[in-house]
Design an enzyme around this catalytic site. Structure first.
Site, PDB file in Angstrom:
ATOM      1  N   CYS A  45       0.819  -1.219   0.000  1.00 28.85           N
ATOM      2  CA  CYS A  45       0.000   0.000   0.000  1.00 28.85           C
ATOM      3  C   CYS A  45       0.849   1.264   0.000  1.00 28.85           C
ATOM      4  CB  CYS A  45      -0.946   0.000   1.191  1.00 28.85           C
ATOM      5  SG  CYS A  45      -2.036  -1.421   1.184  1.00 28.85           S
TER       6      CYS A  45
ATOM      7  N   HIS B  46      -3.554   6.731   2.104  1.00 29.02           N
ATOM      8  CA  HIS B  46      -3.928   5.465   1.469  1.00 29.02           C
ATOM      9  C   HIS B  46      -5.243   5.034   2.097  1.00 29.02           C
ATOM     10  CE1 HIS B  46      -4.340   1.434   0.246  1.00 29.02           C
ATOM     11  NE2 HIS B  46      -4.178   0.972   1.473  1.00 29.02           N
TER      12      HIS B  46
ATOM     13  N   ASN C 120     -10.317  -0.617  -1.476  1.00 30.86           N
ATOM     14  CA  ASN C 120      -8.873  -0.458  -1.256  1.00 30.86           C
ATOM     15  C   ASN C 120      -8.135  -0.940  -2.507  1.00 30.86           C
ATOM     16  OD1 ASN C 120      -6.190  -0.794  -0.549  1.00 30.86           O
ATOM     17  ND2 ASN C 120      -6.587  -1.916   1.329  1.00 30.86           N
TER      18      ASN C 120
HETATM   19  O1  UT7 Z   1      -4.421  -1.913   2.735  1.00 27.36           O
HETATM   20  C1  UT7 Z   1      -3.634  -2.581   3.664  1.00 27.36           C
HETATM   21  C2  UT7 Z   1      -3.975  -2.237   5.027  1.00 27.36           C
HETATM   22  N1  UT7 Z   1      -5.236  -2.843   5.404  1.00 27.36           N
HETATM   23  C3  UT7 Z   1      -5.927  -2.304   6.373  1.00 27.36           C
HETATM   24  O2  UT7 Z   1      -5.542  -1.271   6.891  1.00 27.36           O
HETATM   25  C4  UT7 Z   1      -7.170  -2.996   6.887  1.00 27.36           C
HETATM   26  C5  UT7 Z   1      -7.196  -2.874   8.390  1.00 27.36           C
HETATM   27  N2  UT7 Z   1      -8.254  -3.625   9.045  1.00 27.36           N
HETATM   28  C6  UT7 Z   1      -9.572  -3.355   8.907  1.00 27.36           C
HETATM   29  O3  UT7 Z   1      -9.943  -2.482   8.153  1.00 27.36           O
HETATM   30  C7  UT7 Z   1     -10.553  -4.079   9.788  1.00 27.36           C
HETATM   31  O4  UT7 Z   1      -9.861  -4.843  10.755  1.00 27.36           O
HETATM   32  C8  UT7 Z   1     -11.537  -5.003   9.025  1.00 27.36           C
HETATM   33  C9  UT7 Z   1     -12.529  -4.185   8.199  1.00 27.36           C
HETATM   34  C10 UT7 Z   1     -10.776  -5.943   8.103  1.00 27.36           C
HETATM   35  C11 UT7 Z   1     -12.336  -5.858   9.990  1.00 27.36           C
HETATM   36  O5  UT7 Z   1     -13.056  -5.024  10.889  1.00 27.36           O
HETATM   37  P1  UT7 Z   1     -13.090  -5.371  12.444  1.00 27.36           P
HETATM   38  O6  UT7 Z   1     -13.984  -4.391  13.063  1.00 27.36           O
HETATM   39  O7  UT7 Z   1     -11.675  -5.427  12.932  1.00 27.36           O
HETATM   40  O8  UT7 Z   1     -13.792  -6.781  12.462  1.00 27.36           O
HETATM   41  P2  UT7 Z   1     -13.231  -8.168  13.038  1.00 27.36           P
HETATM   42  O9  UT7 Z   1     -12.090  -8.659  12.222  1.00 27.36           O
HETATM   43  O10 UT7 Z   1     -13.035  -8.044  14.513  1.00 27.36           O
HETATM   44  O11 UT7 Z   1     -14.469  -9.115  12.786  1.00 27.36           O
HETATM   45  C12 UT7 Z   1     -15.682  -8.945  13.512  1.00 27.36           C
HETATM   46  C13 UT7 Z   1     -16.619 -10.018  13.067  1.00 27.36           C
HETATM   47  C14 UT7 Z   1     -16.029 -11.417  13.153  1.00 27.36           C
HETATM   48  O12 UT7 Z   1     -17.046 -12.302  13.560  1.00 27.36           O
HETATM   49  P3  UT7 Z   1     -17.106 -12.793  15.108  1.00 27.36           P
HETATM   50  O13 UT7 Z   1     -15.823 -13.484  15.359  1.00 27.36           O
HETATM   51  O14 UT7 Z   1     -17.287 -11.535  15.907  1.00 27.36           O
HETATM   52  O15 UT7 Z   1     -18.305 -13.694  15.106  1.00 27.36           O
HETATM   53  C15 UT7 Z   1     -15.654 -11.710  11.716  1.00 27.36           C
HETATM   54  O16 UT7 Z   1     -15.658 -13.093  11.431  1.00 27.36           O
HETATM   55  O17 UT7 Z   1     -16.993  -9.819  11.702  1.00 27.36           O
HETATM   56  C16 UT7 Z   1     -16.769 -11.019  10.972  1.00 27.36           C
HETATM   57  N3  UT7 Z   1     -16.412 -10.683   9.597  1.00 27.36           N
HETATM   58  C17 UT7 Z   1     -17.326 -10.460   8.644  1.00 27.36           C
HETATM   59  N4  UT7 Z   1     -18.661 -10.496   8.672  1.00 27.36           N
HETATM   60  C18 UT7 Z   1     -19.308 -10.214   7.528  1.00 27.36           C
HETATM   61  C19 UT7 Z   1     -15.174 -10.518   9.059  1.00 27.36           C
HETATM   62  N5  UT7 Z   1     -15.279 -10.174   7.766  1.00 27.36           N
HETATM   63  C20 UT7 Z   1     -16.608 -10.133   7.490  1.00 27.36           C
HETATM   64  C21 UT7 Z   1     -17.323  -9.853   6.321  1.00 27.36           C
HETATM   65  N6  UT7 Z   1     -18.675  -9.901   6.383  1.00 27.36           N
HETATM   66  N7  UT7 Z   1     -16.716  -9.525   5.161  1.00 27.36           N
END
Ligand code: UT7
Length: 333
Positions: A114, A260, A290
């Site tokens: 990125c 980014h 992204n």
């Molecule tokens: O470009 C390179 C750099 N990348 C980034 O900067 C990305 C950084 N990270 C993020 O943007 C966030 O961490 C995410 C958007 C990827 C995830 O958001 P989060 O608030 O950290 O969610 P999480 O990973 O804690 O997941 C929460 C829940 C989980 O379910 P449980 O365990 O609470 O039952 C995940 O399994 O959301 C679930 N989940 C989804 N649900 C529906 C994860 N992905 C999805 C999805 N749709 N696509």
């Protein structure tokens, strides 16, 4: 007089297929509500089968060359930033060069995820300052949609990424009016390689790609989203503050901040930490997702074409991503 590099032309190209969150609901276990709440993304573009990052880069390059008012034969060096090259090797720089019909000139590939655009900009800036090259084409392009894991294991990443490309032309600025790239600052911390990576294929393994890797899905990108989120929200503001101090500027001097865009919540946190009004932050992740190395130059091109950027404005770029790598750049437009 300091010989600064100036962006004399810019363009971007995204593939025509618009993929909504509702389209993703049909092929994977996710929802429009989850994606919008967690990331701010509504749509992204997907390249069709047979289109690679070099193709998007090429289309963007044509626009940047035209925008600069150049004949393509004037380009004397190519730099290409991507983490989704058409092939494992060679990189896409040579493919862009071949399609432009410019045999012989150097073509350098930059792999800094990125942060790839700012890393590449930094390289181009040094070549211009030293007088090595006079018209550099810098492309950043990604086709991420072909390598996503649309199962539950990969859905955190799959919903975020989109495909797209952008290109800029860099030239030495003739006038002593303070315009051009004022600084670039690059950072990395390789202790966090596994927080966001694609483990296989791997030159550590013999052979580099096996049926087991395929079965286990280790050729898909994986991310520790929370750690990446936290570090992105901290490192980008730090990099911007350092860049502003380096140039004797404050956040009040900044007309446009282009972070980014990995997640709109990260952009909002960066704005809050820097105490810059959110209206001064470039945000188009709702439409493009992204796009990794391409996200900053796509946003810059939209800002320029929409008249959001005026001659003499201070524009600050910042990025954070896999590696970890992060970076900032200050441009007086
Ligand atoms: O470009 C390179 C750099 N990348 C980034 O900067 C990305 C950084 N990270 C993020 O943007 C966030 O961490 C995410 C958007 C990827 C995830 O958001 P989060 O608030 O950290 O969610 P999480 O990973 O804690 O997941 C929460 C829940 C989980 O379910 P449980 O365990 O609470 O039952 C995940 O399994 O959301 C679930 N989940 C989804 N649900 C529906 C994860 N992905 C999805 C999805 N749709 N696509």
């Amino acid at each position: 007089m300091i010989r600064r590099a100036i962006i004399s032309g810019i363009g971007h190209y995204v593939p025509p297929q618009v993929v909504t969150n509702f389209d993703l609901e049909k092929i994977m276990n996710t929802s429009d509500e989850w994606i919008q709440q967690r990331s701010g993304i509504q749509t992204r573009r997907y390249a069709e089968n047979g289109i690679g990052s070099s193709d998007l880069a090429y289309e963007a390059a044509l626009k940047a060359i035209e925008n600069a008012g150049l004949d393509k034969s004037e380009i004397d060096f190519i730099i290409a930033a991507t983490i989704s090259p058409d092939h494992y090797f060679p990189g896409i720089g040579v493919m862009i060069q071949a399609r432009l019909g410019l045999p012989g000139i150097g073509a350098l590939d930059v792999r800094n995820q990125c942060s790839g655009f700012i890393y590449a900009l930094s390289v181009a800036d040094q070549y211009i300052r030293t007088g090595t090259y006079k018209k550099i084409l810098l492309c950043a392009a990604e086709v991420q949609s072909h390598s996503m894991d649309y199962s539950d294991e990969g859905r955190d990443l799959a919903v975020l990424f989109g495909d797209g490309g952008a290109a800029v032309i860099l030239e030495p600025h003739a006038d002593d009016d303070g315009r051009g790239i004022l600084s670039t600052h690059l950072f990395a911390d390789g202790r966090f390689v596994k927080d966001l990576w694609m483990e296989n294929p791997s030159s550590k393994k013999k052979p580099t790609f096996t049926a087991q890797m395929f079965a286990e899905g280790t050729f898909f990108p994986r991310m520790d989203g929370k750690n990446v989120f936290k570090n992105a929200s901290e490192r980008m503001p730090e990099a911007v503050e350092l860049a502003l101090r380096h140039n004797g500027l404050t956040i009040h001097d900044v007309s446009l901040l282009i972070p980014h865009q990995a997640n709109d919540r990260i952009s909002q946190m960066v704005a809050r930490k820097l105490q810059i009004p959110i209206e001064k932050v470039a945000r188009n992740i709702d439409r493009f997702g992204n796009t990794t190395a391409a996200s900053i130059p796509i946003a810059l091109d939209e800002a320029v074409k929409n008249g959001r950027v005026k001659i003499g404005d201070i524009i600050v770029l910042t990025a954070f991503g896999s590696g970890y790598t992060w970076a900032s750049a200050v441009i007086r437009w």
